[in-house]
Write a protein that holds these residues in place. Structure first.
Motif, PDB file in Angstrom:
ATOM      1  N   ASN A 159      -1.469   2.102 -10.915  1.00  0.00           N
ATOM      2  CA  ASN A 159      -2.294   3.191 -11.471  1.00  0.00           C
ATOM      3  C   ASN A 159      -3.452   3.516 -10.532  1.00  0.00           C
ATOM      4  O   ASN A 159      -4.577   3.782 -10.957  1.00  0.00           O
ATOM      5  CB  ASN A 159      -2.834   2.816 -12.855  1.00  0.00           C
ATOM      6  CG  ASN A 159      -3.193   4.058 -13.664  1.00  0.00           C
ATOM      7  OD1 ASN A 159      -2.712   5.150 -13.397  1.00  0.00           O
ATOM      8  ND2 ASN A 159      -4.052   3.884 -14.660  1.00  0.00           N
ATOM      9  N   ASP A 160      -3.150   3.496  -9.220  1.00  0.00           N
ATOM     10  CA  ASP A 160      -4.196   3.675  -8.220  1.00  0.00           C
ATOM     11  C   ASP A 160      -3.803   4.735  -7.193  1.00  0.00           C
ATOM     12  O   ASP A 160      -4.333   4.746  -6.089  1.00  0.00           O
ATOM     13  CB  ASP A 160      -4.464   2.331  -7.526  1.00  0.00           C
ATOM     14  CG  ASP A 160      -5.767   2.327  -6.761  1.00  0.00           C
ATOM     15  OD1 ASP A 160      -6.673   3.097  -7.121  1.00  0.00           O
ATOM     16  OD2 ASP A 160      -5.881   1.554  -5.787  1.00  0.00           O
ATOM     17  N   ASN A 161      -2.843   5.600  -7.555  1.00  0.00           N
ATOM     18  CA  ASN A 161      -2.446   6.663  -6.627  1.00  0.00           C
ATOM     19  C   ASN A 161      -3.263   7.911  -6.960  1.00  0.00           C
ATOM     20  O   ASN A 161      -3.236   8.397  -8.084  1.00  0.00           O
ATOM     21  CB  ASN A 161      -0.942   6.958  -6.755  1.00  0.00           C
ATOM     22  CG  ASN A 161      -0.434   7.842  -5.636  1.00  0.00           C
ATOM     23  OD1 ASN A 161      -0.899   8.948  -5.446  1.00  0.00           O
ATOM     24  ND2 ASN A 161       0.543   7.337  -4.897  1.00  0.00           N
ATOM     25  N   ARG A 162      -3.995   8.412  -5.978  1.00  0.00           N
ATOM     26  CA  ARG A 162      -4.933   9.519  -6.257  1.00  0.00           C
ATOM     27  C   ARG A 162      -4.221  10.844  -6.497  1.00  0.00           C
ATOM     28  O   ARG A 162      -4.847  11.797  -6.966  1.00  0.00           O
ATOM     29  CB  ARG A 162      -5.948   9.649  -5.127  1.00  0.00           C
ATOM     30  CG  ARG A 162      -5.383   9.984  -3.777  1.00  0.00           C
ATOM     31  CD  ARG A 162      -6.460   9.892  -2.705  1.00  0.00           C
ATOM     32  NE  ARG A 162      -5.959  10.209  -1.372  1.00  0.00           N
ATOM     33  CZ  ARG A 162      -5.948  11.427  -0.856  1.00  0.00           C
ATOM     34  NH1 ARG A 162      -6.404  12.444  -1.569  1.00  0.00           N
ATOM     35  NH2 ARG A 162      -5.491  11.647   0.356  1.00  0.00           N
ATOM     36  N   MET A 200       0.817  -1.220   0.000  1.00  0.00           N
ATOM     37  CA  MET A 200       0.000   0.000   0.000  1.00  0.00           C
ATOM     38  C   MET A 200       0.846   1.262   0.000  1.00  0.00           C
ATOM     39  O   MET A 200       0.347   2.345   0.288  1.00  0.00           O
ATOM     40  CB  MET A 200      -0.942  -0.008   1.216  1.00  0.00           C
ATOM     41  CG  MET A 200      -1.958  -1.128   1.200  1.00  0.00           C
ATOM     42  SD  MET A 200      -2.969  -1.130  -0.299  1.00  0.00           S
ATOM     43  CE  MET A 200      -3.889   0.388  -0.088  1.00  0.00           C
ATOM     44  N   SER A 201       2.120   1.139  -0.334  1.00  0.00           N
ATOM     45  CA  SER A 201       2.991   2.312  -0.352  1.00  0.00           C
ATOM     46  C   SER A 201       2.676   3.203  -1.548  1.00  0.00           C
ATOM     47  O   SER A 201       2.026   2.792  -2.512  1.00  0.00           O
ATOM     48  CB  SER A 201       4.452   1.884  -0.396  1.00  0.00           C
ATOM     49  OG  SER A 201       4.743   1.242  -1.625  1.00  0.00           O
ATOM     50  N   ALA A 202       3.201   4.436  -1.481  1.00  0.00           N
ATOM     51  CA  ALA A 202       2.932   5.402  -2.548  1.00  0.00           C
ATOM     52  C   ALA A 202       3.391   4.879  -3.907  1.00  0.00           C
ATOM     53  O   ALA A 202       2.671   4.997  -4.913  1.00  0.00           O
ATOM     54  CB  ALA A 202       3.617   6.729  -2.218  1.00  0.00           C
ATOM     55  N   LEU A 203       4.583   4.293  -3.961  1.00  0.00           N
ATOM     56  CA  LEU A 203       5.116   3.838  -5.245  1.00  0.00           C
ATOM     57  C   LEU A 203       4.336   2.637  -5.774  1.00  0.00           C
ATOM     58  O   LEU A 203       4.079   2.534  -6.979  1.00  0.00           O
ATOM     59  CB  LEU A 203       6.603   3.479  -5.108  1.00  0.00           C
ATOM     60  CG  LEU A 203       7.343   3.266  -6.437  1.00  0.00           C
ATOM     61  CD1 LEU A 203       7.417   4.579  -7.218  1.00  0.00           C
ATOM     62  CD2 LEU A 203       8.743   2.713  -6.196  1.00  0.00           C
ATOM     63  N   ALA A 204       3.950   1.711  -4.886  1.00  0.00           N
ATOM     64  CA  ALA A 204       3.172   0.550  -5.326  1.00  0.00           C
ATOM     65  C   ALA A 204       1.826   0.977  -5.888  1.00  0.00           C
ATOM     66  O   ALA A 204       1.343   0.418  -6.886  1.00  0.00           O
ATOM     67  CB  ALA A 204       2.980  -0.420  -4.163  1.00  0.00           C
TER      68      ALA A 204
END
Length: 553
Positions: free
Chosen positions: A313-316, A304-308
């Motif tokens: 393609n799920d980082n808001r 659930m990290s920012a890079l993952a």
């Protein structure tokens, strides 16, 4: 005759993580580091792994305090769990204490400890413990080697270290101070970091990464640059920011721990980023992509990290695409290689250009290699030696190096978790064992246990089959069932015939039971489980978890 001194190892000898030892002087215990370990793929559902604290709990009235050598989680991340059971002061550098404080405060346990900062070169008494704190360079600032002046001579613990001759902050490993101790009272016992003891040569300076980063920024002036690294690696963050600012970019942090640590380091004067160059992550849309640098967490592929989330393609906040250069300024910790590989694949699928340590020198280790270990041995000339911090093969190579450097083989102990060693005027030897198994943490629940892990592995690998039956306990008559419910064993819609056969097999076994036994739910469960397990094994050669459920009518 001087009193003996004991050291009990609770973790860190045979694995990377869970670093924890207990030094006993005058009947008192000083804890040296209290770390955690991140789970591997054989630990489904486990969030983290702690040392077994049984020995400390059994001797709670003798605990004087805890020294943390530096601020990494594998050395201080267990404090918020131990403080639930014990209360004691914690000694460390100001930065190390601030990094440890975060978890302790989140757990609501600050009232159970006193955070006592110590400074470079300081010598401090705590009960019978005479401790000296010597600067060493590592991948987090302000780490210490710790010298314990005891009735049996000086015990020196190296902490995690390397000998960086050009450190980013100018704070080098204090070889002069270490040499003065060696020339004065001498080093009776040396406990030394073994992480890179297999590798010949000398670990590169952290400042060498800055030059590589500067070249990458210069070569990709038309792209947005996203760099992932450990949030605790303040020197790396500094060099990323320097390279970005030199190219006219603004810098934004992404990830909760990255934002907190950058703010902390700036407030302590350990990180220099001008206010004009630091922007909120939500403001980067106001700048052309080629003027943006994002420093992110997630270099180890944490789910659930920012890079993952970017890779999925799920980082808001950020959508990665062809106009991005993503740099993983780290090396995968053993066990994380698969997760990191998936993140790299995901970023490439989205069109980003990815640079990692396999392609460019964007990371250097914080641990000493063999030439540095040899140098330290030549300065210290220890009488006895115990390798610490590493997997068993690392410990073995470090022990061999110590013998090569002149330590007598009889005074080199290859210890493991749970071992207790004793220093006396006659020498050094093993004198016993203490509990030192793994304490598994799932959510806020400690000690999940090996039995639970075994069940989880069976569920993941073989599935579960439930047999449900309702019985009239007065007459012994089966009212409904048996019903077979399966998850992960066979796909029910395509295996109706097999499930019917399983149902018939269990029914026959139950009908053949003695009438008196039918009224006993445990006997019914045992019979149903045995019959179903035998059928499943014979027909499918699989061993799912069998769960019998008996309801009474």
């Amino acid at each position: 005759m001087a009193d003996p001194v004991r050291i009990a190892f609770l973790g860190g000898l045979g694995e990377i993580g869970r670093n924890c030892a207990c030094i006993e002087v005058g009947g008192r215990i000083m804890i040296l580091d209290c770390g955690l370990m991140f789970p591997n793929e054989d630990m489904p559902g486990v969030d983290l792994v702690l040392p077994d604290f049984t020995y400390l709990l059994d001797n709670a009235d003798r605990v004087e305090g805890c020294v943390i050598t530096h601020g990494h989680e594998d050395h201080c991340g267990g404090l918020s769990y131990l403080l639930r059971e014990l209360s004691f002061p914690i000694y460390g550098s100001a930065l190390s204490l601030c990094l440890a404080r975060s978890r302790i405060e989140e757990a609501g346990l600050l009232g159970r400890t006193e955070l006592i900062p110590v400074h470079d070169g300081e010598r401090r008494m705590a009960g019978p413990f005479d401790m000296e704190f010597i600067p060493v360079t590592h991948s987090v600032p302000h780490g210490f080697a710790t010298a314990f002046h005891t009735p049996q001579g000086v015990i020196l613990h190296s902490g995690d270290f390397k000998i960086d001759l050009t450190p980013v902050d100018g704070r080098a490993t204090d070889l002069a101070h270490l040499g003065a101790i060696a020339d004065g009272p001498g080093i009776r016992l040396f406990l030394c970091d073994s992480t890179n003891a297999e590798e010949e040569g000398h670990t590169k300076s952290e400042s060498s990464v800055g030059r590589v980063l500067a070249d990458l920024f210069a070569a990709h002036r038309q792209k947005r640059v996203i760099v992932a690294c450990f949030a605790s690696h303040i020197h790396r963050v500094q060099q990323i920011a320097d390279a970005a600012i030199a190219e006219g970019r603004v810098v934004a942090t992404l990830g909760r721990s990255m934002g907190k640590n950058v703010a902390l380091a700036r407030s302590m004067g350990l990180l220099t980023i001008p206010d004009s160059a630091l922007v909120d992550i939500d403001q980067i849309g106001s700048y052309p992509p080629e003027r943006v640098c994002v420093i992110s967490t997630g270099s180890q592929g944490e789910p659930m990290s920012a890079l993952a989330l970017m890779a999925a393609n799920d980082n808001r906040r950020i959508t990665v695409g062809e106009g991005d250069l993503v740099v993983l300024s780290s090396h995968a910790i053993p066990g994380n290689e698969t997760s990191v590989g998936k993140v790299i694949d995901g970023l490439c699928r989205l069109g980003a250009e990815v640079v990692h340590s396999g392609l460019a020198d964007v990371h250097v280790s914080g641990h000493a290699k063999r030439d540095e270990l040899r140098l330290l041995h030549s300065v210290l000339r220890p009488s006895s030696f115990i390798p610490v911090h590493g997997e068993f093969r690392h410990l073995t190579h470090n022990a061999q190096l110590a013998e090569e450097m002149g330590v007598d083989r009889s005074r080199i102990l290859l210890a493991e978790d749970g071992d207790v060693v004793e220093l006396t005027e006659e020498g050094i030897d093993f004198v016993g064992e203490v509990p030192a198994g793994y304490l598994y943490v799932d959510g806020i629940v400690g000690d999940v246990g090996r039995g639970v892990l075994r069940d989880r592995k069976v569920l993941a690998e073989e599935g579960v089959v439930m047999v449900v039956v309702t019985v009239d306990t007065k007459t012994g008559e089966i009212v409904t069932g048996p019903e077979i419910i399966t998850r992960g064993w066979v796909y029910a819609p395509e295996a109706e015939k097999l499930l019917d056969e399983a149902r018939s097999t269990v029914l026959q076994a139950l009908e053949a039971m003695d009438a008196a036994a039918v009224s006993e739910p445990e006997a019914l469960k045992r019979t149903a489980r045995q019959a179903l397990a035998r059928f499943v094994s014979e027909r499918t050669r699989r061993r799912p978890m069998i769960v019998p459920v008996v309801m009474e009518a």
